[in-house]
Design a protein around this motif. Structure first.
Motif, PDB file in Angstrom:
ATOM      1  N   TRP A 151       1.134   8.083  14.473  1.00 32.50           N
ATOM      2  CA  TRP A 151       2.289   7.257  14.171  1.00 32.50           C
ATOM      3  C   TRP A 151       1.994   6.369  12.973  1.00 32.50           C
ATOM      4  O   TRP A 151       0.836   6.072  12.657  1.00 32.50           O
ATOM      5  N   LYS A 152       3.070   5.953  12.315  1.00 33.20           N
ATOM      6  CA  LYS A 152       2.963   5.078  11.147  1.00 33.20           C
ATOM      7  C   LYS A 152       2.735   3.642  11.576  1.00 33.20           C
ATOM      8  O   LYS A 152       3.166   3.235  12.649  1.00 33.20           O
ATOM      9  N   GLY A 153       2.127   2.882  10.679  1.00 38.30           N
ATOM     10  CA  GLY A 153       2.018   1.438  10.850  1.00 38.30           C
ATOM     11  C   GLY A 153       0.742   0.982  11.387  1.00 38.30           C
ATOM     12  O   GLY A 153       0.388  -0.084  11.630  1.00 38.30           O
ATOM     13  N   SER A 206      -2.847   5.158   2.494  1.00 35.59           N
ATOM     14  CA  SER A 206      -3.874   4.247   2.008  1.00 35.59           C
ATOM     15  C   SER A 206      -4.855   3.849   3.106  1.00 35.59           C
ATOM     16  O   SER A 206      -6.004   3.542   2.834  1.00 35.59           O
ATOM     17  N   THR A 207      -4.417   3.853   4.362  1.00 35.64           N
ATOM     18  CA  THR A 207      -5.279   3.516   5.497  1.00 35.64           C
ATOM     19  C   THR A 207      -5.035   4.517   6.616  1.00 35.64           C
ATOM     20  O   THR A 207      -3.895   4.795   6.963  1.00 35.64           O
ATOM     21  N   VAL A 208      -6.122   5.053   7.160  1.00 33.76           N
ATOM     22  CA  VAL A 208      -6.038   5.974   8.298  1.00 33.76           C
ATOM     23  C   VAL A 208      -6.931   5.399   9.387  1.00 33.76           C
ATOM     24  O   VAL A 208      -8.102   5.117   9.153  1.00 33.76           O
ATOM     25  N   ARG A 209      -6.360   5.218  10.573  1.00 35.36           N
ATOM     26  CA  ARG A 209      -7.096   4.593  11.673  1.00 35.36           C
ATOM     27  C   ARG A 209      -7.142   5.551  12.859  1.00 35.36           C
ATOM     28  O   ARG A 209      -6.107   6.005  13.342  1.00 35.36           O
ATOM     29  N   SER A 210      -8.359   5.878  13.328  1.00 34.86           N
ATOM     30  CA  SER A 210      -8.554   6.739  14.492  1.00 34.86           C
ATOM     31  C   SER A 210      -8.912   5.877  15.690  1.00 34.86           C
ATOM     32  O   SER A 210      -9.810   5.034  15.605  1.00 34.86           O
ATOM     33  N   PRO A 264       0.821  -1.201   0.000  1.00 34.47           N
ATOM     34  CA  PRO A 264       0.000   0.000   0.000  1.00 34.47           C
ATOM     35  C   PRO A 264       0.860   1.260   0.000  1.00 34.47           C
ATOM     36  O   PRO A 264       2.001   1.244   0.454  1.00 34.47           O
ATOM     37  N   ALA A 265       0.274   2.337  -0.459  1.00 33.53           N
ATOM     38  CA  ALA A 265       0.993   3.615  -0.511  1.00 33.53           C
ATOM     39  C   ALA A 265       1.255   4.148   0.886  1.00 33.53           C
ATOM     40  O   ALA A 265       0.441   4.007   1.784  1.00 33.53           O
ATOM     41  N   GLU A 266       2.425   4.718   1.057  1.00 32.23           N
ATOM     42  CA  GLU A 266       2.762   5.371   2.317  1.00 32.23           C
ATOM     43  C   GLU A 266       3.290   6.751   1.986  1.00 32.23           C
ATOM     44  O   GLU A 266       4.263   6.890   1.254  1.00 32.23           O
ATOM     45  N   ALA A 267       2.624   7.755   2.493  1.00 32.54           N
ATOM     46  CA  ALA A 267       3.026   9.135   2.244  1.00 32.54           C
ATOM     47  C   ALA A 267       4.353   9.423   2.927  1.00 32.54           C
ATOM     48  O   ALA A 267       4.741   8.738   3.873  1.00 32.54           O
ATOM     49  N   GLY A 268       5.042  10.420   2.454  1.00 31.11           N
ATOM     50  CA  GLY A 268       6.345  10.756   3.004  1.00 31.11           C
ATOM     51  C   GLY A 268       6.306  11.834   4.068  1.00 31.11           C
ATOM     52  O   GLY A 268       7.347  12.295   4.514  1.00 31.11           O
ATOM     53  N   TYR A 317       3.060  -4.062  12.069  1.00 32.35           N
ATOM     54  CA  TYR A 317       3.314  -2.877  11.254  1.00 32.35           C
ATOM     55  C   TYR A 317       2.668  -3.073   9.894  1.00 32.35           C
ATOM     56  O   TYR A 317       2.890  -4.089   9.235  1.00 32.35           O
ATOM     57  N   ARG A 318       1.849  -2.126   9.478  1.00 31.13           N
ATOM     58  CA  ARG A 318       1.204  -2.161   8.166  1.00 31.13           C
ATOM     59  C   ARG A 318       1.689  -0.958   7.367  1.00 31.13           C
ATOM     60  O   ARG A 318       1.405   0.186   7.722  1.00 31.13           O
TER      61      ARG A 318
END
Length: 71
Positions: free
Chosen positions: A69-71, A36-40, A8-12, A51-52
């Motif tokens: 945080w990432k992942g 690609s995924t945002v989790r609240s 999946p895409a990961e922004a920088g 880690y995703r």
């Protein structure tokens, strides 16, 4: 032979830039920036620690991002 899956895409951008933003605005911004995924999550939520790639996590308190945080 099967094709090699593309992760999946990961922004920088830096996850710290989302701290203090309204949760809904932060989620829209993160998706616009390529996550690609945002989790609240609420504070203290029990989550798995795998880690995703491409996932951005928000800890949301009182409608604002308190931690990201990432992942």
């Amino acid at each position: 032979m099967a094709p090699i899956p593309k992760p999946p895409a990961e922004a920088g951008d830096n996850p710290d830039t989302y701290v203090g933003l309204d949760a809904d605005r932060a989620e829209r911004l993160a998706r616009d920036r390529g996550w690609s995924t945002v989790r609240s999550l609420p504070p203290g939520a029990i989550i798995t620690m795998e880690y995703r790639e491409g996932r951005l996590n928000f800890e949301v308190k009182d409608g604002q991002v308190a931690r990201a945080w990432k992942g």
